[in-house]
Motif scaffolding. Sequence first.
Motif, mmCIF file in Angstrom:
data_model
loop_
_atom_site.group_PDB
_atom_site.id
_atom_site.type_symbol
_atom_site.label_atom_id
_atom_site.label_comp_id
_atom_site.label_asym_id
_atom_site.label_seq_id
_atom_site.Cartn_x
_atom_site.Cartn_y
_atom_site.Cartn_z
ATOM 1 N N HIS A 210 23.552 33.711 -30.673
ATOM 2 C CA HIS A 210 24.895 33.204 -29.592
ATOM 3 C C HIS A 210 26.200 34.087 -30.073
ATOM 4 N N GLY A 211 26.316 34.700 -31.236
ATOM 5 C CA GLY A 211 26.972 35.596 -31.457
ATOM 6 C C GLY A 211 26.562 37.171 -31.397
ATOM 7 N N ILE A 212 25.666 37.380 -30.694
ATOM 8 C CA ILE A 212 25.523 38.781 -30.411
ATOM 9 C C ILE A 212 26.170 39.523 -29.324
ATOM 10 N N ALA A 213 26.031 40.563 -29.730
ATOM 11 C CA ALA A 213 26.541 41.365 -28.384
ATOM 12 C C ALA A 213 25.826 43.063 -29.165
ATOM 13 N N VAL A 214 25.588 43.834 -27.371
ATOM 14 C CA VAL A 214 25.074 45.071 -27.975
ATOM 15 C C VAL A 214 26.041 45.513 -27.152
ATOM 16 N N GLU A 215 26.339 47.316 -27.686
ATOM 17 C CA GLU A 215 27.232 48.683 -27.294
ATOM 18 C C GLU A 215 26.364 49.788 -26.765
ATOM 19 N N VAL A 216 25.853 50.318 -26.159
ATOM 20 C CA VAL A 216 25.493 51.625 -25.675
ATOM 21 C C VAL A 216 25.718 52.526 -26.887
ATOM 22 N N GLU A 229 17.202 60.175 -27.050
ATOM 23 C CA GLU A 229 17.738 59.017 -28.175
ATOM 24 C C GLU A 229 19.068 58.574 -27.428
ATOM 25 N N ILE A 230 18.751 57.238 -27.992
ATOM 26 C CA ILE A 230 19.306 56.474 -27.337
ATOM 27 C C ILE A 230 20.364 55.804 -29.171
ATOM 28 N N MET A 231 21.741 55.507 -29.009
ATOM 29 C CA MET A 231 22.215 55.155 -30.075
ATOM 30 C C MET A 231 23.614 53.786 -29.810
ATOM 31 N N ALA A 232 22.921 52.683 -30.889
ATOM 32 C CA ALA A 232 23.732 51.437 -30.472
ATOM 33 C C ALA A 232 24.161 50.871 -31.916
ATOM 34 N N ASN A 233 25.238 49.431 -30.800
ATOM 35 C CA ASN A 233 26.115 49.010 -32.328
ATOM 36 C C ASN A 233 25.368 47.225 -31.809
ATOM 37 N N ILE A 234 24.698 46.620 -32.761
ATOM 38 C CA ILE A 234 25.015 45.145 -32.835
ATOM 39 C C ILE A 234 25.742 44.715 -33.095
ATOM 40 N N TYR A 235 26.940 43.993 -32.499
ATOM 41 C CA TYR A 235 27.715 43.331 -33.113
ATOM 42 C C TYR A 235 27.482 41.315 -33.536
ATOM 43 N N TRP A 284 34.750 37.432 -32.547
ATOM 44 C CA TRP A 284 34.299 38.191 -31.111
ATOM 45 C C TRP A 284 34.441 37.435 -29.888
ATOM 46 N N ARG A 285 33.782 36.199 -29.152
ATOM 47 C CA ARG A 285 33.611 35.849 -27.749
ATOM 48 C C ARG A 285 34.879 34.948 -27.925
ATOM 49 N N ASN A 286 35.992 34.648 -28.656
ATOM 50 C CA ASN A 286 37.008 34.100 -28.338
ATOM 51 C C ASN A 286 38.532 35.584 -27.671
ATOM 52 N N LYS A 287 37.719 36.593 -27.456
ATOM 53 C CA LYS A 287 38.732 37.280 -27.988
ATOM 54 C C LYS A 287 38.681 38.520 -26.375
ATOM 55 N N GLU A 288 39.529 38.045 -25.645
ATOM 56 C CA GLU A 288 39.024 38.434 -24.399
ATOM 57 C C GLU A 288 39.252 40.319 -24.598
ATOM 58 N N PHE A 289 39.891 41.365 -25.373
ATOM 59 C CA PHE A 289 39.521 42.306 -25.947
ATOM 60 C C PHE A 289 38.201 43.007 -25.798
ATOM 61 N N TYR A 290 36.881 41.968 -26.531
ATOM 62 C CA TYR A 290 35.975 42.491 -27.301
ATOM 63 C C TYR A 290 34.820 42.039 -25.627
ATOM 64 N N ILE A 291 35.804 40.279 -25.193
ATOM 65 C CA ILE A 291 34.425 40.443 -24.112
ATOM 66 C C ILE A 291 34.689 40.940 -23.442
ATOM 67 N N LYS A 292 35.695 41.975 -22.749
ATOM 68 C CA LYS A 292 35.705 42.989 -21.609
ATOM 69 C C LYS A 292 35.240 44.470 -22.648
ATOM 70 N N ASN A 293 35.167 44.984 -23.728
ATOM 71 C CA ASN A 293 34.539 46.098 -23.964
ATOM 72 C C ASN A 293 33.064 45.660 -24.159
ATOM 73 N N PHE A 294 32.326 44.889 -24.236
ATOM 74 C CA PHE A 294 31.124 44.251 -23.901
ATOM 75 C C PHE A 294 30.332 44.100 -22.722
ATOM 76 N N GLY A 295 31.474 44.711 -21.962
ATOM 77 C CA GLY A 295 30.521 44.574 -19.951
ATOM 78 C C GLY A 295 30.666 43.512 -19.629
ATOM 79 N N TYR A 296 31.485 42.123 -20.291
ATOM 80 C CA TYR A 296 31.723 41.067 -19.977
ATOM 81 C C TYR A 296 33.260 40.547 -18.889
ATOM 82 N N GLN A 297 33.260 41.343 -17.578
ATOM 83 C CA GLN A 297 34.377 41.325 -17.341
ATOM 84 C C GLN A 297 34.222 41.279 -15.822
#
Length: 297
Positions: A210-216, A229-235, A284-297
Amino acid sequence: MVQEFKSGFIAIIGRPNVGKSTLLNSMVGEKIAIMSDKPQTTRNKILAILTEDNYQMIFMDTPGIHTPKNKLGEYMVKVAEQTLKEVDVVLFVVEADKPPRQGELEIIQELKKINTPVILIINKVDLVKKDSILLLINEYSNLFNFHSIIPVSALNSDGIHIIKGEIRKVLPVGPKFFPEDMVTDQPERQIVSEIIREKILHLLEKEVPHGIAVEVISIKNKENKNIIEIMANIYCEKDSHKGIIIGKNGEMLKKIGSLARMDIENLFGSKVFLELWVKVKDDWRNKEFYIKNFGYQ
């Protein structure tokens, strides 16, 4: 006589983990939404499009309606409730092996505020006996005036054709909103990040997923090698979670990458080189910046 073309938007709603994403995939015959036996898997509103000769059904898989515990949870519930006001048909998904609980009763109260036709989908009928399904149908019939009630097994695609027939009855006459060959509005990056997140959900237990987000970060097509080739971060939210995701000698991260790569290769129809990094973003789940940055907007 030529049949009129019908089209419209259909919301799939329900409590977490009732099988909404499985139903969505069965309806369109493609893997659009990720599936997991863990609650709150879907975080965004996902569009899946089914086009036939005389209709176009645009399905919206919504996050499960639940009591939120953080800002991400609040966002997910808001998305689900807002969707009810935008659609032509609602599919309300419940489980065959559970009676109406507080969560279902709260959703029914929300449904009473709209005039949209609601079809009750009793999912997972393969887990129960017929007699108990009849009792459940009777119980729900007394709670709300559903357009129809359909027992199904979304996992086995049993009853899917009946749902399509019932939806078509109440769809308005309308245009093709999307091209015939389009099956989702999700950009490639979003689908890839969700595939990676799905594998983490399957492989890891308890609170870590539940605390996971993935950013390609990038998707590059190496034309001369016919490789993508795909590069991704797991947060994740804690250093201890980072260690679990990577695993001893990096074994867990390799397993996540291997399983994700197979699905991504099916998606692109090409060989894929997938590189994953794991990073920590505290709470990060309580921070608006990261929620939007990870595509939840």
